[in-house]
Design an enzyme around this catalytic site. Sequence first.
Site, PDB file in Angstrom:
ATOM      1  N   CYS A 134      39.321   3.484 -21.009  1.00  0.00           N
ATOM      2  CA  CYS A 134      38.872   2.130 -20.649  1.00  0.00           C
ATOM      3  C   CYS A 134      39.179   1.864 -19.176  1.00  0.00           C
ATOM      4  O   CYS A 134      40.353   1.682 -18.803  1.00  0.00           O
ATOM      5  CB  CYS A 134      39.571   1.104 -21.537  1.00  0.00           C
ATOM      6  N   CYS A 137      40.562  -1.685 -18.373  1.00  0.00           N
ATOM      7  CA  CYS A 137      41.951  -1.875 -18.818  1.00  0.00           C
ATOM      8  C   CYS A 137      42.925  -1.153 -17.885  1.00  0.00           C
ATOM      9  O   CYS A 137      43.941  -1.706 -17.485  1.00  0.00           O
ATOM     10  CB  CYS A 137      42.173  -1.317 -20.223  1.00  0.00           C
ATOM     11  N   ASP A 138      42.635   0.104 -17.569  1.00  0.00           N
ATOM     12  CA  ASP A 138      43.632   0.944 -16.895  1.00  0.00           C
ATOM     13  C   ASP A 138      43.302   1.277 -15.438  1.00  0.00           C
ATOM     14  O   ASP A 138      44.171   1.747 -14.700  1.00  0.00           O
ATOM     15  CB  ASP A 138      43.800   2.261 -17.680  1.00  0.00           C
TER      16      ASP A 138
END
Length: 311
Positions: A134, A137-138
Site C-alpha cells: 500500500c 499507507c507506507d
Amino acid sequence: MNQKHELVIIGAGPAGLAAAQYAARANLDVLVIEEFSAGGQSLAIDKLENYPGILEPVSGFQLADMMRTQAERFGASFISASVLAVKKCDRDFAIDTSEGSIEAGAVIVATGAKHRHIGVPGEEAFAGKGVSYCATCDGPFFRGKRIFVIGGGDSACDEAMYLAKLSDQVIMIHRKERFRAQKALASQVNANPHIHVLFNTTAVEIKGGKKVESILLRNVVTNETHEEPADAVFVFIGSDPQTGIVPFVSKDKTGSILVDDHMRTSVPGLFAAGDVRVSPFRQIVTACADGAIAAHAASQYLDEVQGNAYR
Ligand code: NAP
C-alpha cells in the site's frame, strides 16, 4: 447478537456501499457487515480522478466516507464484525460472525479481493520492514529513498506515480516487455522522470538485515541476475477474490464468483458484486454499478419470496 434483516451486505467497499445505498433507498431493511472500515481497496487510492463527475480528484477515503454517509442517510445500518460463514437454511440465510449470528432474507457478497504476494525469499520476513502492499499507507516512510515497485498493471502504475511524488528514485520491475496497464496510465509512468522501468525483469529475493537493503533481480530474457540497493519494495501484482465464506457458490477457474446480468449467483437469494465476482474490468465505477444492480435484484427477489412481486 441475534438479529434478522431483509438484506445483509457483506463488505463495505464501493460495491457494498453502493448496494447499501440503493437497497436502503428502496426501503429494504439493510445491514452492512464490514471487518475494518468502509472503503475496501479504494482506501489505498491517493487521488481518484476517473470516477464520473469528479472534476477535482478525491481520495479513496473521502469517496468511501461520503458513500457510507449517503447509505446511512437512506437508512442502512453498519456493524463491524468478521463474517465466518454464510449458510442457506430453507429460504433464509444464517450468517455466522465474530459478534454472533445474523439472519437474512437475501445476501449480497461484496467482499472484494486481497493483494497477491510474489512469494520470493525475504518477502514475508521484511513485510512492514520495507516490503509493502500500500503506497499511500507506507510510501511516506520512504521519502527520498530508493523504492522498487513490482507489477505492470493499473495498480502498479498508479502506485508508482504516487511514490514518484515522494522520491525521485522509483524503479518499476515488470516481467513482460510492456505494461498491462491502461495506455493512459502507462504513458504517465513512461513520462515521469522520477520513475525508471526495468521490463523483462523479476524479483528473485529481497535481502537485508533489520530492514530491506537490496533486491536481487533476474532478466527473464538473458537469465542474468544482479543485485540493486533498495530501501523499499512495493508489490502490486493483482489480487485474489475473497470467497472463503461462500465455498458452495459457483466460481470460474480464477476463483471469482460467477453471476448473471442481475448479479445472481448459483444460489437463489445470494448475490455478488464488485471485485469478488467475474469481471472483465475492475474499477470503482463498475463495482458501484454491480452494487446497484445487486440491490435492485435482491429487492425483486425478496418481493417474490414475500409474495409482493408486481405482476
Ligand atoms: P492486474 O491487472 O491483474 O495486473 C497485475 C500485474 O502484476 C500484471 O502486470 C502481472 O503481469 C503482474 N504479475 C502478476 N503476478 C506476478 C508475479 N507472480 N510476479 C510478477 N508480476 C506478476 O492487477 P491490478 O493492477 O491490481 O489491477 C486489478 C484490477 O483493478 C484491474 O481490473 C485494473 O484495471 C483495476 N485498477 C484500475 C485502476 C485505475 O483505473 N486507475 C487502478 C488500480 C486497479 P502480467 O501482465 O505478465 O500478467
